[in-house]
Design a protein around this motif. Sequence first.
Motif, PDB file in Angstrom:
ATOM      1  N   THR A   8       1.531   7.059  -9.756  1.00 34.84           N
ATOM      2  CA  THR A   8       0.380   6.955 -10.880  1.00 34.84           C
ATOM      3  C   THR A   8      -0.635   7.625 -10.482  1.00 34.84           C
ATOM      4  OG1 THR A   8      -0.137   4.992  -9.642  1.00 34.84           O
ATOM      5  CG2 THR A   8       1.109   4.556 -11.375  1.00 34.84           C
ATOM      6  N   GLN A   9      -1.518   7.981 -11.451  1.00 27.46           N
ATOM      7  CA  GLN A   9      -2.560   8.816 -11.241  1.00 27.46           C
ATOM      8  C   GLN A   9      -3.939   8.348 -10.614  1.00 27.46           C
ATOM      9  OE1 GLN A   9      -2.183  12.062 -12.301  1.00 27.46           O
ATOM     10  NE2 GLN A   9      -0.189  11.484 -12.895  1.00 27.46           N
ATOM     11  N   ASP A  10      -4.098   7.159 -10.853  1.00 29.38           N
ATOM     12  CA  ASP A  10      -5.244   6.342 -10.406  1.00 29.38           C
ATOM     13  C   ASP A  10      -5.237   4.970 -10.438  1.00 29.38           C
ATOM     14  OD1 ASP A  10      -5.826   5.717 -13.084  1.00 29.38           O
ATOM     15  OD2 ASP A  10      -7.294   7.355 -13.222  1.00 29.38           O
ATOM     16  N   SER A  11      -6.189   4.078 -10.184  1.00 28.50           N
ATOM     17  CA  SER A  11      -6.050   2.657 -10.042  1.00 28.50           C
ATOM     18  C   SER A  11      -5.916   2.108 -11.558  1.00 28.50           C
ATOM     19  CB  SER A  11      -7.324   2.045  -9.547  1.00 28.50           C
ATOM     20  OG  SER A  11      -8.398   2.339 -10.004  1.00 28.50           O
ATOM     21  N   TYR A  12      -6.552   2.617 -12.562  1.00 26.61           N
ATOM     22  CA  TYR A  12      -6.269   2.166 -13.708  1.00 26.61           C
ATOM     23  C   TYR A  12      -4.892   2.563 -14.247  1.00 26.61           C
ATOM     24  CZ  TYR A  12      -6.927   1.978 -18.988  1.00 26.61           C
ATOM     25  OH  TYR A  12      -6.756   1.441 -20.207  1.00 26.61           O
ATOM     26  N   ASP A  13      -4.427   3.643 -13.950  1.00 26.93           N
ATOM     27  CA  ASP A  13      -2.969   3.935 -14.409  1.00 26.93           C
ATOM     28  C   ASP A  13      -2.110   3.160 -13.737  1.00 26.93           C
ATOM     29  OD1 ASP A  13      -0.934   5.252 -15.611  1.00 26.93           O
ATOM     30  OD2 ASP A  13      -0.699   6.697 -13.779  1.00 26.93           O
ATOM     31  N   PHE A  14      -2.269   2.600 -12.291  1.00 26.21           N
ATOM     32  CA  PHE A  14      -1.380   1.677 -11.890  1.00 26.21           C
ATOM     33  C   PHE A  14      -1.491   0.460 -12.391  1.00 26.21           C
ATOM     34  CE2 PHE A  14      -0.478  -1.392  -8.696  1.00 26.21           C
ATOM     35  CZ  PHE A  14       0.713  -1.141  -8.104  1.00 26.21           C
ATOM     36  N   GLU A  15      -2.624  -0.059 -12.606  1.00 26.40           N
ATOM     37  CA  GLU A  15      -2.920  -1.460 -13.224  1.00 26.40           C
ATOM     38  C   GLU A  15      -2.138  -1.294 -14.596  1.00 26.40           C
ATOM     39  OE1 GLU A  15      -6.238  -4.782 -13.446  1.00 26.40           O
ATOM     40  OE2 GLU A  15      -7.027  -2.841 -13.421  1.00 26.40           O
ATOM     41  N   GLU A  16      -2.335  -0.444 -15.265  1.00 23.40           N
ATOM     42  CA  GLU A  16      -1.607  -0.310 -16.871  1.00 23.40           C
ATOM     43  C   GLU A  16      -0.310  -0.416 -16.602  1.00 23.40           C
ATOM     44  OE1 GLU A  16      -3.163  -0.547 -19.846  1.00 23.40           O
ATOM     45  OE2 GLU A  16      -4.633  -1.097 -18.672  1.00 23.40           O
ATOM     46  N   LYS A  17       0.387   0.388 -15.864  1.00 24.15           N
ATOM     47  CA  LYS A  17       1.949   0.461 -15.640  1.00 24.15           C
ATOM     48  C   LYS A  17       2.294  -0.684 -14.948  1.00 24.15           C
ATOM     49  CE  LYS A  17       2.326   5.426 -15.644  1.00 24.15           C
ATOM     50  NZ  LYS A  17       2.589   6.725 -14.845  1.00 24.15           N
ATOM     51  N   TYR A  18       1.725  -1.407 -14.103  1.00 21.52           N
ATOM     52  CA  TYR A  18       2.393  -2.663 -13.350  1.00 21.52           C
ATOM     53  C   TYR A  18       1.405  -3.984 -13.483  1.00 21.52           C
ATOM     54  CZ  TYR A  18       5.234   0.958 -11.182  1.00 21.52           C
ATOM     55  OH  TYR A  18       6.170   1.945 -10.885  1.00 21.52           O
ATOM     56  N   VAL A  56       0.745  -1.236   0.111  1.00 24.38           N
ATOM     57  CA  VAL A  56      -0.026  -0.002   0.072  1.00 24.38           C
ATOM     58  C   VAL A  56       0.810   1.235   0.075  1.00 24.38           C
ATOM     59  CG1 VAL A  56      -1.408   1.355   1.434  1.00 24.38           C
ATOM     60  CG2 VAL A  56      -2.180  -0.973   1.044  1.00 24.38           C
ATOM     61  N   ARG A  57       1.987   1.169   0.982  1.00 19.77           N
ATOM     62  CA  ARG A  57       2.668   2.422   0.986  1.00 19.77           C
ATOM     63  C   ARG A  57       3.637   2.696  -0.542  1.00 19.77           C
ATOM     64  NH1 ARG A  57       3.765   0.093   5.611  1.00 19.77           N
ATOM     65  NH2 ARG A  57       5.951  -0.738   5.136  1.00 19.77           N
ATOM     66  N   ALA A  58       3.912   1.727  -1.120  1.00 18.45           N
ATOM     67  CA  ALA A  58       4.530   1.700  -2.311  1.00 18.45           C
ATOM     68  C   ALA A  58       3.595   2.098  -3.536  1.00 18.45           C
ATOM     69  CB  ALA A  58       5.087   0.354  -2.875  1.00 18.45           C
ATOM     70  N   VAL A  59       2.588   1.724  -3.443  1.00 21.26           N
ATOM     71  CA  VAL A  59       1.255   2.111  -4.498  1.00 21.26           C
ATOM     72  C   VAL A  59       1.218   3.555  -4.278  1.00 21.26           C
ATOM     73  CG1 VAL A  59      -1.049   1.979  -5.062  1.00 21.26           C
ATOM     74  CG2 VAL A  59       0.306   0.031  -4.562  1.00 21.26           C
ATOM     75  N   LEU A  60       0.988   4.230  -3.128  1.00 22.23           N
ATOM     76  CA  LEU A  60       0.823   5.553  -2.959  1.00 22.23           C
ATOM     77  C   LEU A  60       2.025   6.531  -3.358  1.00 22.23           C
ATOM     78  CD1 LEU A  60      -0.743   5.278   0.641  1.00 22.23           C
ATOM     79  CD2 LEU A  60      -2.212   5.830  -1.419  1.00 22.23           C
ATOM     80  N   LYS A  61       3.107   5.931  -3.470  1.00 18.32           N
ATOM     81  CA  LYS A  61       4.381   6.671  -3.950  1.00 18.32           C
ATOM     82  C   LYS A  61       4.641   6.163  -5.216  1.00 18.32           C
ATOM     83  CE  LYS A  61       6.570   6.618   0.755  1.00 18.32           C
ATOM     84  NZ  LYS A  61       7.767   5.911   1.398  1.00 18.32           N
ATOM     85  N   SER A  62       4.022   5.591  -5.776  1.00 16.05           N
ATOM     86  CA  SER A  62       4.215   5.076  -7.428  1.00 16.05           C
ATOM     87  C   SER A  62       4.147   6.037  -8.350  1.00 16.05           C
ATOM     88  CB  SER A  62       3.395   4.051  -7.532  1.00 16.05           C
ATOM     89  OG  SER A  62       1.778   4.427  -8.065  1.00 16.05           O
TER      90      SER A  62
END
Length: 88
Positions: free
Chosen positions: A34-44, A26-32
């Motif tokens: 990324t703009q939102d959950s879609y962006d996170f899922e696309e990048k990783y 969770v801490r790493a996601v917040l520091k990633s």
Amino acid sequence: MVDVGTFNRLSPDEQSEYQRHADKFVRAVLKSGTQDSYDFEEKYPIQNINGMWCLAKSGSTEAFAGIKSSSKAVIEALLTGAVQNYGR
């Protein structure tokens, strides 16, 4: 935390592993950055690198936040939690 249904589908060993990784993840996601959950899922996206499941940028062999698992279900649960709870 991921939804109860997803968590309950994990075996007891997978639940323990999920819990060991959850706070760091969770801490790493917040520091990633990324703009939102879609962006996170696309990048990783979920990938299998050298027999271990992880989230990693396409073409990279570096696991996101250093988190790897022999269980794809654990990584899927971490990603599900990130998507469900991004920004909360």
